[in-house]
Motif scaffolding. Structure first.
Motif, short mmCIF file in Angstrom:
data_model
loop_
_atom_site.label_atom_id
_atom_site.label_comp_id
_atom_site.label_asym_id
_atom_site.label_seq_id
_atom_site.Cartn_x
_atom_site.Cartn_y
_atom_site.Cartn_z
N LEU A 62 0.77 -1.39 0.40
CA LEU A 62 0.05 -0.16 -0.21
C LEU A 62 0.69 1.39 -0.08
O LEU A 62 0.42 1.87 -0.25
N SER A 63 2.02 0.65 -0.04
CA SER A 63 3.00 2.67 0.26
C SER A 63 3.11 3.12 -0.93
O SER A 63 3.11 4.82 -0.76
N PRO A 64 2.55 2.71 -1.92
CA PRO A 64 2.59 3.62 -3.49
C PRO A 64 0.82 4.45 -3.04
O PRO A 64 0.87 5.59 -3.98
N VAL A 65 -0.13 3.52 -2.46
CA VAL A 65 -1.36 3.88 -2.31
C VAL A 65 -1.56 4.81 -1.39
O VAL A 65 -2.24 6.05 -1.55
N ALA A 66 -0.82 5.14 -0.32
CA ALA A 66 -0.44 6.12 0.80
C ALA A 66 0.31 7.39 0.05
O ALA A 66 -0.39 8.13 0.80
N GLY A 67 1.76 7.24 -0.89
CA GLY A 67 1.61 8.16 -0.75
C GLY A 67 0.91 9.17 -1.61
O GLY A 67 0.76 10.07 -2.31
N THR A 119 1.98 2.80 7.70
CA THR A 119 2.34 2.74 6.40
C THR A 119 1.58 4.71 6.11
O THR A 119 2.49 5.49 5.47
N PHE A 120 0.78 4.02 6.37
CA PHE A 120 -0.02 6.40 6.03
C PHE A 120 0.93 6.96 6.82
O PHE A 120 0.89 8.14 6.05
N GLN A 121 1.15 7.03 8.51
CA GLN A 121 1.81 7.09 9.10
C GLN A 121 2.77 7.65 8.57
O GLN A 121 3.39 9.10 8.84
N SER A 122 3.98 6.91 8.41
CA SER A 122 5.42 7.17 8.02
C SER A 122 5.48 8.07 6.85
O SER A 122 6.53 8.96 6.16
N ASP A 211 -2.44 9.62 -10.37
CA ASP A 211 -1.52 9.91 -9.29
C ASP A 211 -0.43 9.55 -8.80
O ASP A 211 1.08 9.69 -8.76
N MET A 212 -0.27 7.83 -8.94
CA MET A 212 0.69 7.09 -8.71
C MET A 212 1.46 7.34 -9.87
O MET A 212 3.08 6.77 -9.64
N ARG A 346 3.81 10.52 -2.83
CA ARG A 346 3.52 9.30 -4.08
C ARG A 346 5.28 8.60 -4.42
O ARG A 346 5.55 8.24 -4.22
N VAL A 347 5.85 10.24 -3.74
CA VAL A 347 7.33 9.62 -4.76
C VAL A 347 8.01 9.37 -3.33
O VAL A 347 8.96 8.14 -4.49
N LEU A 348 8.37 9.41 -2.50
CA LEU A 348 9.11 9.45 -1.61
C LEU A 348 8.20 7.40 -1.36
O LEU A 348 9.35 6.74 -0.96
#
Length: 481
Positions: A62-67, A119-122, A211-212, A346-348
């Motif tokens: 979920l990291s890209p979605v979170a970004g 994940t979203f928080q980080s 966005d991703m 999203r980039v990070l």
């Protein structure tokens, strides 16, 4: 600086940092305690591993979605919502435990929910640095971030073991909830500027997938950042070997007691490197911190495999753990300084997903390579016994040692080639700064904030290091040995 809206600048950063360190410590305590509870209740290593899997996989997927989502929100708001969801999950575990209804599937569901929230928080936390911290101080800010992570990993197993004995799992969970309350409270004390102007909202795509895709397009247009991401894929692939095979390597020539001592001493390197990064801030050109310490990082991995003896292995591991916070801190500072603020989430997160995927690939390959390929080749009569074996020895563990030498050469080679590549070597100069809106403070206020930060950092350093730190080193945020 303080306004009617709250703290800004470095004081805002130190306030948020302190709250998030306490929140992370509470989460680590609960994670450790729940793992103990599951193993005591079931006696199953597989079920225990299921909990670890449930806390790890969502963050990667979920990291890209979170970004993409974080970039649509105010960073402080995203962190507040994420911390609140984690706190509610903790309360749910507590209520089930207090009513004697807690079961394994409850824990799996709730730790998965917590992992998603974290994940979203980080992502929001990392992307907020450039909003609070002037560009020239991003290196030091990331040093504090690495310090908080290191201290949390060192202290949590020790504190959790003591707390479980005196207040039990119920008490540990309540401590965790209190840490979330503190984390939310510190966020409410600060102000973070928005990265989205009202006019931008009208033009913003409603598609998260689009966005991703913008993150990938952004990186394609900046080959220097793509090359940095490639460096970290290599670094993570190499350290995955140490995560999987480090303990078997030491156990091939030493007792479990010696293993515990070696890992305990080596873990102090995370503290030393983090303090150095927070005080120094890394090289002015962050690419020098990335390439130079990638070489040193790889050298430590390589040296770990040469001599089957506790002292040289411990010293080599110290090279890895001390260089890691500066390597990773320099990278974070570079990305935060150079990536457009509106796209940082999203980039990070895309960069993190790619790098961590390389780590997982190494986890999958390291075991079979050790058992089926390298160990047999360096046994008596093996294919490399009369060549490589004459240098590093033959017998149990020598094949793993040879793997360390080969895998350690990868980050060293990447660092050297990076210096030879003009686009990568000049990435600091060729890419413009993100022009953060973080407010500069006066010299007096800046000095006061720096003193406050140093005091906070020193208070966070443990007076002692736990004797057994296998749990300490099971983190994805930094290398494990």
């Amino acid at each position: 600086m303080k306004t009617k809206f709250g703290l800004t600048g470095m004081k805002a950063f130190y306030t948020v940092w302190a709250g998030q360190v306490l929140s992370m410590l509470g989460s680590e305590l609960t994670g450790f305690a729940l793992g103990v509870w599951v193993f005591q209740q079931t006696g199953s290593v597989t079920k225990f591993a299921t909990i670890i899997f449930a806390t790890t996989l969502p963050g990667i997927l979920l990291s890209p979605v979170a970004g993409a989502v974080v970039d649509r929100l105010n960073r402080r708001t995203a962190m507040l919502v994420s911390d609140s969801v984690s706190a509610l999950s903790t309360l749910a575990v507590a209520s089930l435990l207090f009513t004697s209804q807690l079961e394994l599937w409850h824990i799996i569901v709730l730790v998965t929910a917590t992992s998603i929230a974290e994940t979203f928080q980080s992502v929001a936390y990392s992307a907020s640095f450039a909003l609070m911290v002037p560009t020239e101080k991003l290196g030091r800010a990331n040093g504090f971030y690495q310090l908080g992570s290191a201290v949390t990993r060192v202290l949590s197993p020790l504190l959790a073991g003591v707390l479980i004995q005196f207040i039990g799992l119920k008490g540990v969970i309540l401590v965790d909830f209190a840490s979330f309350v503190i984390g939310v409270g510190t966020l409410l004390m600060v102000r973070m500027p928005s990265t989205t102007e009202p006019s931008d909202d009208e033009e913003r795509s409603d598609s998260i997938l689009r966005d991703m895709g913008e993150a990938l397009s952004y990186l394609r247009a900046r080959s220097g950042l793509l090359l940095v991401m490639g460096i970290f894929m290599i670094d993570n692939f190499a350290i995955g070997l140490a995560n999987v095979a480090g303990q078997p390597l030491v156990l091939s020539f030493a007792s479990p007691a010696v293993l515990g001592t070696v890992l305990s001493i080596a873990s102090t390197g995370f503290i030393i490197g983090s303090i150095a990064m927070s005080a120094w801030g890394g090289p002015k050109k962050k690419i020098n911190g990335i390439l130079g310490f990638s070489i040193l990082f790889g050298l430590g991995i390589m040296l770990t495999g040469i001599w089957p003896s506790a002292i040289p292995v411990c010293l080599a591991m110290m090279v890895i753990t001390t260089s890691a916070p500066i390597l990773f801190g320099s990278s974070e500072a570079l990305w935060q300084a150079k990536v457009d603020l509106k796209l940082q989430g999203r980039v990070l997160s895309f960069s993190s997903m790619v790098s961590r995927s390389a780590l997982l690939a190494s986890y999958v390959l390291a075991g079979p390579l050790a058992d089926k390929v390298f160990e047999p080749m360096l046994m008596e009569g093996g294919a490399l016994a009369d060549s490589v074996g004459r240098v590093i020895g033959v017998g149990p563990g020598r094949g793993i040692g040879f793997m360390f030498i080969l895998f350690g050469a990868l980050p060293m080679l990447a660092g050297v080639l990076g210096y030879l590549h003009p686009r990568l070597r000049r990435v600091d100069d060729e890419l413009p700064d993100a022009n953060p809106e973080a407010e500069e403070s006066s010299p007096e206020e800046s000095l006061e904030a720096e003193k406050d930060g140093v005091e906070v950092a020193l208070e966070a350093v443990p007076e002692t290091v736990p004797e057994t730190v296998q749990e300490t080193l099971q983190s994805e945020q930094a290398p494990v040995l």
